[in-house]
Design an enzyme around this catalytic site. Sequence first.
Site, short mmCIF file in Angstrom:
data_model
loop_
_atom_site.label_atom_id
_atom_site.label_comp_id
_atom_site.label_asym_id
_atom_site.label_seq_id
_atom_site.Cartn_x
_atom_site.Cartn_y
_atom_site.Cartn_z
N GLU A 1 2.00 -0.38 -4.83
CA GLU A 1 1.06 0.68 -5.24
C GLU A 1 1.89 1.95 -5.36
OE1 GLU A 1 -2.92 3.20 -4.02
OE2 GLU A 1 -1.56 2.53 -2.48
N ASP B 1 0.83 -1.20 0.00
CA ASP B 1 0.00 0.00 0.00
C ASP B 1 0.88 1.26 0.00
OD1 ASP B 1 -2.81 0.91 0.28
OD2 ASP B 1 -2.07 1.81 2.13
C1 GLC Z 1 -4.22 3.02 -0.80
C2 GLC Z 1 -5.42 2.09 -0.81
C3 GLC Z 1 -6.63 2.88 -0.41
C4 GLC Z 1 -6.42 3.41 0.97
C5 GLC Z 1 -5.11 4.20 1.07
C6 GLC Z 1 -4.69 4.40 2.49
O1 GLC Z 1 -4.33 4.00 -1.75
O2 GLC Z 1 -5.55 1.48 -2.05
O3 GLC Z 1 -7.81 2.11 -0.47
O4 GLC Z 1 -7.49 4.23 1.36
O5 GLC Z 1 -4.04 3.54 0.46
O6 GLC Z 1 -4.26 3.19 3.04
#
Ligand code: GLC
Length: 557
Positions: A279, A215
């Site tokens: 991500e 994440d």
């Molecule tokens: C990432 C996740 C999202 C979340 C954020 C904070 O972007 O995909 O769903 O709200 O991180 O953890």
Amino acid sequence: MVTDTHDPGDERGRTDESHWWRNAVVYQIYPRSYADTNGDGVGDLPGITAHLDHLEWLGVDAIWCSPVSVSPNADWGYDVADYCDVDPALGTLADLDAFVAAAATRGIRVLLDLVPNHTSIQHPWFVESRASRESAKRDWYVWADPAADGGPPNNWVSTFLGPGWELDAATGQYFLHSFLPEQPDLNWWNEEVCAEFDRILRFWFDRGVAGFRIDVAHMVVKDALLRDNPSATERDHWMEQLRGQVQEFNSCRPEVHDVYRRWRAIANTYDPPRLLLGETHVFDVDALASFYGHDDELGLAFNFMFMHDEFALDRLRATVAETEAALVADAWPVWTMSNHDISRFPTRWCNGDDARARCALVLLLTLRGTPVLYYGDELGLPDTVVPDALLRDPVTIAYRGMIDRDAARTPMPWTAAPGGGFTDPGVDPWLPFGDLATHNVADQRADPGSTLHLVRALLALRRSTPDLRAGAYADLSADLSAEADAWGDAWGFRRGDHVQVVLNVGTEAVTVPVAIGDGVVIAIASDRVGEGDTVGDSVEVEGGRAVVLVAGVGPAH
Ligand code: GLC
Ligand code: CA
């Protein structure tokens, strides 16, 4: 069958078991929305296990589950209160072990979601950290004194907009939250935090988990001096303009690469090596490429430029070309069109037009790189309009009209019957169903012409066609030769020597050259018409249609 046995992966990076993810198709599941086995309206781990037959039939190689760890659900699992246990609403650790084992018997690997940037405000680490300035865990989080005027220590804003700092009145300091105030940021300069995460990685890798989606991988390390971010100008990305600042000091810091080198070294001690899939929400391909290091950091780094493009061929072609140029031999692209944070692609890209959605799926599954499907993509599932009273995502509720994450998080439609095959008839699912009659697994499975069968056929073709998995990408419609005019609204590319893809998102038919030699057939057409037909030097493709051509296919297959 395709007769080519040459492994084209050799030319642009390894595709053997040490990099198994380069041959894989990944499928993202939002666990609360996949299948409910105990009638509480919330999807759970036994529900995923019960539907592995669907995923095996479809032909996916790996599943990424959004967080299953213990969470008070301020951000539905992305606020973690215990990294090494399963949230009771989703099941138990034993359910998770059973799921991983059952998936393995079907040749499917399981990736979990790791949230290292922040914890829940209720995590025992944070409870201890905020207890006093002298707490042994004070330094595990990013605490700072107020500015001279008593305000926040610097100008950083939350990714969800608004100030990035919250004052803890009892101890008189601010803590950083790059997301919700219920998600305090960990301090990655603290060696104990690093060591704790090494332990968490091993805990799951030892249980057979094949890797992690990480994440907000780009933001984990912050500037040690907490310097102010510069203001955004009109030259900056629209998201930066919205925030009013460029995240120079709280994102993409040089030291973040140390974290991933450390984790990759751990991942590589396992057999097979574990995957780190980041991500990496960055706005240019060079920043993206940096997260691969020299094949010693992330194995895959999500490409948000592609996902945030319009479904306009010029845009997508340019993004693919830039990505291809930036990700050289050490790195491998990953492509995705939908996830749990954004409108589903059949709505966002295709305005609900089924033919366009099928073209988009052909694109996703034929580019060079690892495709990631989001649950429901295989049905061409559009967004579900969630009435205000039923919204569950705090970010959607706060930014109504601007951000809508719940529309893409509604339950998987398995059947058209009451309960949708997701939960018991009569039970209210945690988020409402969309139109079960128009998109559901059972009906599409019974219909060989369905989007579901198209996706399955594309995955099968990837498996049997080395060029489709690893052959070099060459844009055929980009050159400005005399032939370029023929392409109109179509995009054509070659994959290796034996595969050619043509997508026509316009309304007019195009007749375009075939550039992969003799014995070429239409292996797959988005509308399933003409498959198996032989083509000559050129091929006609109607508007709203995509074809995958393969050379060297034997007569009987
Ligand atoms: C990432 C996740 C999202 C979340 C954020 C904070 O972007 O995909 O769903 O709200 O991180 O953890
Ligand atoms: Ca349940």
